[in-house]
Design a protein around this motif. Structure first.
Motif, PDB file in Angstrom:
ATOM      1  N   PHE A   1       3.223  17.959   6.141  1.00 18.83           N
ATOM      2  CA  PHE A   1       2.266  16.943   5.723  1.00 18.83           C
ATOM      3  C   PHE A   1       2.964  15.589   5.622  1.00 18.83           C
ATOM      4  O   PHE A   1       4.128  15.486   5.252  1.00 18.83           O
ATOM      5  N   SER A   2       2.223  14.562   5.941  1.00 27.04           N
ATOM      6  CA  SER A   2       2.759  13.204   5.881  1.00 27.04           C
ATOM      7  C   SER A   2       3.150  12.834   4.460  1.00 27.04           C
ATOM      8  O   SER A   2       2.387  13.041   3.515  1.00 27.04           O
ATOM      9  N   ARG A   3       4.351  12.286   4.306  1.00 31.09           N
ATOM     10  CA  ARG A   3       4.793  11.843   2.981  1.00 31.09           C
ATOM     11  C   ARG A   3       4.180  10.481   2.672  1.00 31.09           C
ATOM     12  O   ARG A   3       3.974   9.660   3.582  1.00 31.09           O
ATOM     13  N   PRO A   4       3.905  10.218   1.406  1.00 32.33           N
ATOM     14  CA  PRO A   4       3.395   8.891   1.041  1.00 32.33           C
ATOM     15  C   PRO A   4       4.484   7.845   1.244  1.00 32.33           C
ATOM     16  O   PRO A   4       5.625   8.029   0.797  1.00 32.33           O
ATOM     17  N   THR A   5       4.124   6.742   1.902  1.00 29.74           N
ATOM     18  CA  THR A   5       5.090   5.696   2.232  1.00 29.74           C
ATOM     19  C   THR A   5       4.598   4.358   1.697  1.00 29.74           C
ATOM     20  O   THR A   5       3.471   3.950   1.990  1.00 29.74           O
ATOM     21  N   CYS A   6       5.439   3.693   0.900  1.00 24.57           N
ATOM     22  CA  CYS A   6       5.091   2.390   0.344  1.00 24.57           C
ATOM     23  C   CYS A   6       5.394   1.324   1.395  1.00 24.57           C
ATOM     24  O   CYS A   6       6.558   1.137   1.768  1.00 24.57           O
TER      25      CYS A   6
ATOM     26  N   GLU B   1       8.175  14.752  -3.291  1.00 25.41           N
ATOM     27  CA  GLU B   1       9.061  15.219  -2.217  1.00 25.41           C
ATOM     28  C   GLU B   1       8.542  16.517  -1.608  1.00 25.41           C
ATOM     29  O   GLU B   1       9.292  17.327  -1.107  1.00 25.41           O
ATOM     30  N   TRP B   2       7.230  16.721  -1.709  1.00 27.33           N
ATOM     31  CA  TRP B   2       6.535  17.905  -1.200  1.00 27.33           C
ATOM     32  C   TRP B   2       7.095  19.205  -1.750  1.00 27.33           C
ATOM     33  O   TRP B   2       7.076  20.230  -1.109  1.00 27.33           O
ATOM     34  N   SER B   3       7.637  19.129  -2.946  1.00 26.82           N
ATOM     35  CA  SER B   3       7.864  20.330  -3.731  1.00 26.82           C
ATOM     36  C   SER B   3       6.613  20.536  -4.573  1.00 26.82           C
ATOM     37  O   SER B   3       5.948  19.561  -4.938  1.00 26.82           O
ATOM     38  N   PRO B   4       6.271  21.774  -4.870  1.00 23.13           N
ATOM     39  CA  PRO B   4       5.095  21.969  -5.727  1.00 23.13           C
ATOM     40  C   PRO B   4       5.341  21.495  -7.151  1.00 23.13           C
ATOM     41  O   PRO B   4       4.421  21.413  -7.940  1.00 23.13           O
ATOM     42  N   TYR B   5       6.581  21.207  -7.486  1.00 25.07           N
ATOM     43  CA  TYR B   5       6.906  20.800  -8.841  1.00 25.07           C
ATOM     44  C   TYR B   5       7.572  19.428  -8.866  1.00 25.07           C
ATOM     45  O   TYR B   5       8.748  19.293  -9.193  1.00 25.07           O
ATOM     46  N   PRO B   6       6.861  18.365  -8.514  1.00 29.45           N
ATOM     47  CA  PRO B   6       7.466  17.027  -8.630  1.00 29.45           C
ATOM     48  C   PRO B   6       7.866  16.785 -10.081  1.00 29.45           C
ATOM     49  O   PRO B   6       7.072  16.986 -10.989  1.00 29.45           O
ATOM     50  N   SER B   7       9.104  16.371 -10.305  1.00 31.77           N
ATOM     51  CA  SER B   7       9.593  16.284 -11.681  1.00 31.77           C
ATOM     52  C   SER B   7      10.207  14.928 -11.985  1.00 31.77           C
ATOM     53  O   SER B   7      10.996  14.802 -12.905  1.00 31.77           O
TER      54      SER B   7
ATOM     55  N   LEU C   1       0.834  -1.197   0.000  1.00 33.13           N
ATOM     56  CA  LEU C   1       0.000   0.000   0.000  1.00 33.13           C
ATOM     57  C   LEU C   1       0.868   1.245   0.000  1.00 33.13           C
ATOM     58  O   LEU C   1       2.058   1.195   0.338  1.00 33.13           O
ATOM     59  N   ILE C   2       0.250   2.374  -0.317  1.00 36.92           N
ATOM     60  CA  ILE C   2       0.871   3.672  -0.063  1.00 36.92           C
ATOM     61  C   ILE C   2       0.083   4.320   1.059  1.00 36.92           C
ATOM     62  O   ILE C   2      -1.116   4.579   0.923  1.00 36.92           O
ATOM     63  N   THR C   3       0.742   4.551   2.186  1.00 39.36           N
ATOM     64  CA  THR C   3       0.055   5.016   3.386  1.00 39.36           C
ATOM     65  C   THR C   3       0.501   6.423   3.774  1.00 39.36           C
ATOM     66  O   THR C   3       1.578   6.891   3.397  1.00 39.36           O
ATOM     67  N   TYR C   4      -0.362   7.071   4.552  1.00 38.49           N
ATOM     68  CA  TYR C   4      -0.086   8.387   5.134  1.00 38.49           C
ATOM     69  C   TYR C   4      -0.409   8.331   6.622  1.00 38.49           C
ATOM     70  O   TYR C   4      -1.266   7.549   7.049  1.00 38.49           O
ATOM     71  N   GLN C   5       0.230   9.194   7.378  1.00 37.60           N
ATOM     72  CA  GLN C   5      -0.022   9.259   8.809  1.00 37.60           C
ATOM     73  C   GLN C   5      -1.095  10.277   9.168  1.00 37.60           C
ATOM     74  O   GLN C   5      -1.439  10.440  10.340  1.00 37.60           O
ATOM     75  N   ASP C   6      -1.636  10.974   8.177  1.00 44.21           N
ATOM     76  CA  ASP C   6      -2.735  11.904   8.408  1.00 44.21           C
ATOM     77  C   ASP C   6      -3.521  12.035   7.108  1.00 44.21           C
ATOM     78  O   ASP C   6      -3.188  11.415   6.098  1.00 44.21           O
ATOM     79  N   SER C   7      -4.566  12.845   7.140  1.00 48.33           N
ATOM     80  CA  SER C   7      -5.435  12.990   5.967  1.00 48.33           C
ATOM     81  C   SER C   7      -5.283  14.360   5.318  1.00 48.33           C
ATOM     82  O   SER C   7      -6.182  14.836   4.626  1.00 48.33           O
ATOM     83  N   ASN C   8      -4.133  15.004   5.495  1.00 53.37           N
ATOM     84  CA  ASN C   8      -3.958  16.373   5.014  1.00 53.37           C
ATOM     85  C   ASN C   8      -3.723  16.483   3.514  1.00 53.37           C
ATOM     86  O   ASN C   8      -3.748  17.583   2.965  1.00 53.37           O
ATOM     87  N   LEU C   9      -3.476  15.352   2.849  1.00 55.27           N
ATOM     88  CA  LEU C   9      -3.216  15.411   1.415  1.00 55.27           C
ATOM     89  C   LEU C   9      -4.346  16.114   0.667  1.00 55.27           C
ATOM     90  O   LEU C   9      -4.103  16.932  -0.229  1.00 55.27           O
ATOM     91  N   TYR C  10      -5.571  15.795   1.033  1.00 57.82           N
ATOM     92  CA  TYR C  10      -6.725  16.381   0.337  1.00 57.82           C
ATOM     93  C   TYR C  10      -6.708  17.902   0.428  1.00 57.82           C
ATOM     94  O   TYR C  10      -7.008  18.605  -0.542  1.00 57.82           O
ATOM     95  N   ASP C  11      -6.303  18.434   1.595  1.00 62.21           N
ATOM     96  CA  ASP C  11      -6.322  19.885   1.790  1.00 62.21           C
ATOM     97  C   ASP C  11      -5.308  20.599   0.906  1.00 62.21           C
ATOM     98  O   ASP C  11      -5.488  21.765   0.554  1.00 62.21           O
ATOM     99  N   MET C  12      -4.227  19.928   0.563  1.00 62.63           N
ATOM    100  CA  MET C  12      -3.207  20.541  -0.294  1.00 62.63           C
ATOM    101  C   MET C  12      -3.784  21.016  -1.614  1.00 62.63           C
ATOM    102  O   MET C  12      -3.297  21.981  -2.192  1.00 62.63           O
TER     103      MET C  12
END
Length: 545
Positions: free
Chosen positions: A350-355, A426-432, A319-330
């Motif tokens: 914000f919690s980073r996605p973790t595999c 990596e929580w940059s606004p520009y994942p590349s 799975l890809i998991t998060y420790q909170d639900s803040n992703l949606y708010d971004m």
């Protein structure tokens, strides 16, 4: 600012030939279909959340080394109502819409009454899914819209509720080797006791229109909390089991039913309960019965499953998991409109996605003493500890951090596998970056293009593939630099080196999910007289399906 995210997309309704550099493998023949939000304002009104934008479907068709691009808005009822009114009149997950202030009091009262039980939008912007031989734009509501994969025309709207007792359904089904489709839904209103429903649409479903006319319910799982069902975006499947993670990220039913009157959006009705647990349900694909063992884990938030399989009497799932639900708010537009530095500062916590990998033992010896780790596999540190009450407490093995939108060689779905692919975050606004993760060695490779944002990578296996990573990776790439045109990148999946790119001389929008359809799978959708080389031979003025 991330203005390229929320700018209104445009249609390219006729096939546009791309400028191809490099060499596209001659065996790559077919169409990559993609879906995502593409229209964020209508008239003087705008959506508040990126996931609310009206669906814009686009495609990249590969034929004899050439690539042709086209795009069309999904002509949903939501789209037609909004365009006709020249304003947003249908509520979305993050944008609640209220009656036109010019309407009289009776119209307003009727609108409030109708919203007591939400009839959700049919703006299917998340994915393209297949039932039988038909393709549908889908989201997580009770409506799906059938599309023509060649012309991208919207054909017909289907309501799940007319065929199976569910209010919501995922946009991430599974397909088995026979072509059957498996999916999950939620029954919360007007369908008796609330429950999760797992269902199957047979491969031959297209013989009866619509394809959902042949839907078969596999099983139902009761909510553990009647008023707080777990949110789920996807689920897992092995050769013999369906895996449902009943997470601590929950939908508040009472808030949902009253959201309209309280002047809040539906998205605000989702909450993460950090004091709860995560329940893991195993359901037999053959019998529909749920395994009686209680498997549980600490609370986390999950949107995407990667893969699952069985090995030596264990079920392994990633799975890809998060420790909170803040992703949606971004992804609220007002957050995305912040300056780059402020956006990074706002989102750095914000919690980073973790595999992560979980392992469930299937055969449990009753004589085993409590607090024993029952996992016997040698290639993972995941644990499953037997508790005194017979339940099993699971802790995961972390495989990789900072990756989302995962994909695999789908021929290895439900099988033991080694590689997965995704967008590096990596929580940059520009994942590349696009990444390839090797589970066996716990290493990864990346493809990067500065000032660009690549979409979800899609793996297409070569026809003579011997190894799991024999094939190519396809990703639609857009840039926040207006001087850089959008393009589709083709990577050799084994070396992860770029072998070709198809540059598009028109605007291309950001997307979410999609699938690749091989040319032979498209045959049933070609009109009489359609010539397979037509795309290549047609002139600039005649490009059309």
């Amino acid at each position: 600012m991330l203005s390229f995210f929320w700018r209104n997309g445009v249609e390219t309704p006729e096939p546009l030939k791309a400028d191809v550099t490099g060499s596209i493998p001659p065996w790559l023949q077919g169409t990559l279909l993609r879906n995502g939000p593409g229209l964020f304002s209508v008239g003087n009104t705008s959506y508040k959340h990126w996931f609310d934008g009206m669906a814009l479907i686009h495609s990249f068709t590969f034929k004899d080394g050439d690539v042709f691009y086209k795009s069309k808005f999904l002509k949903s009822e939501t789209y037609k109502k909004n365009i006709a009114a020249n304003r947003i009149v249908v509520s979305e997950f993050g944008t609640m819409v209220y009656p036109d202030p010019c309407k009289n009091i009776f119209s307003k009262a009727f609108s409030y009454l109708m919203n007591a039980i939400p009839d959700f939008t049919d703006n299917n912007l998340i994915n393209i899914i297949r039932y039988g031989e038909d393709y549908y734009a889908s989201s997580e509501v009770n409506y799906i819209n059938q599309i023509d994969p060649l012309t991208l025309d919207t054909l017909e709207r289907t309501n799940y509720r007319n065929h199976i007792a569910i209010n919501l359904a995922t946009a991430h089904p599974h397909y088995d080797e026979e072509g059957n489709t498996y999916n999950m839904g939620t029954a919360i209103m007007n369908f008796g006791k609330p429950k999760y429903v797992i269902f199957k649409v047979p491969a031959n479903a297209t013989e009866k229109k619509p394809a959902l006319g042949k839907v078969e319910q596999i099983c139902s799982i009761p909510f553990r909390s009647t008023l707080y069902p777990s949110y789920f975006h996807s689920f897992g499947m092995t050769e013999n089991y369906i895996i449902f993670v009943e997470q601590a990220f929950k939908l508040d039913i009472l808030k949902l039913a009253t959201a309209y009157f309280r002047d809040v959006n539906w998205g605000s009705c989702l909450k993460f309960d950090k004091d709860d647990i995560t329940l893991i349900h195993l359901v037999s694909r053959k019998t529909g019965k749920t395994v009686s063992t209680k498997y549980y884990a600490d609370p986390f938030v999950i949107f995407h499953h990667i893969n699952a399989y069985e090995e030596d009497s264990h079920v392994v799932f990633d799975l890809i998991t998060y420790q909170d639900s803040n992703l949606y708010d971004m992804f609220y537009i007002h957050n995305m409109k912040q300056d780059v530095d402020k956006f990074i500062e706002t989102n750095k916590d914000f919690s980073r996605p973790t595999c992560q990998r979980f392992v469930l033992p299937l055969n449990i010896d009753k004589e085993t003493p409590p607090d024993t780790n029952l996992v016997r596999l040698q290639d993972t540190t995941a644990k499953a500890v037997l508790k005194k009450d017979g339940s099993i407490y699971c802790t995961p093995d972390t495989i990789f951090e900072g990756l989302e939108l995962p994909g695999i060689n789908y021929k290895f779905n439900s099988k033991k596998y080694r590689y997965f692919y995704g967008t590096r975050v990596e929580w940059s606004p520009y994942p590349s970056k696009i990444a390839k993760v090797d589970i066996a060695t716990r290493t990864h490779q990346v493809w990067i293009e500065e000032e660009c944002y690549p979409s979800e990578p899609v793996f297409v296996a070569s026809p003579d593939a011997v190894e799991e990573d024999d094939g190519v990776i396809l990703s639609s790439v857009v840039s926040f630099n207006p001087q850089k045109p959008p393009f589709l990148v083709v990577l050799d999946a084994k070396s992860f080196k770029e072998i070709a790119r198809a540059t598009i001389d028109t605007a291309v929008h950001m997307d979410l999910h999609g699938l690749f359809i091989h040319e032979n799978q498209l045959d049933s959708h070609k009109p009489p007289g359609f010539h397979p080389k037509y795309l290549k031979l047609c002139s600039e003025d005649e490009r059309s399906f």
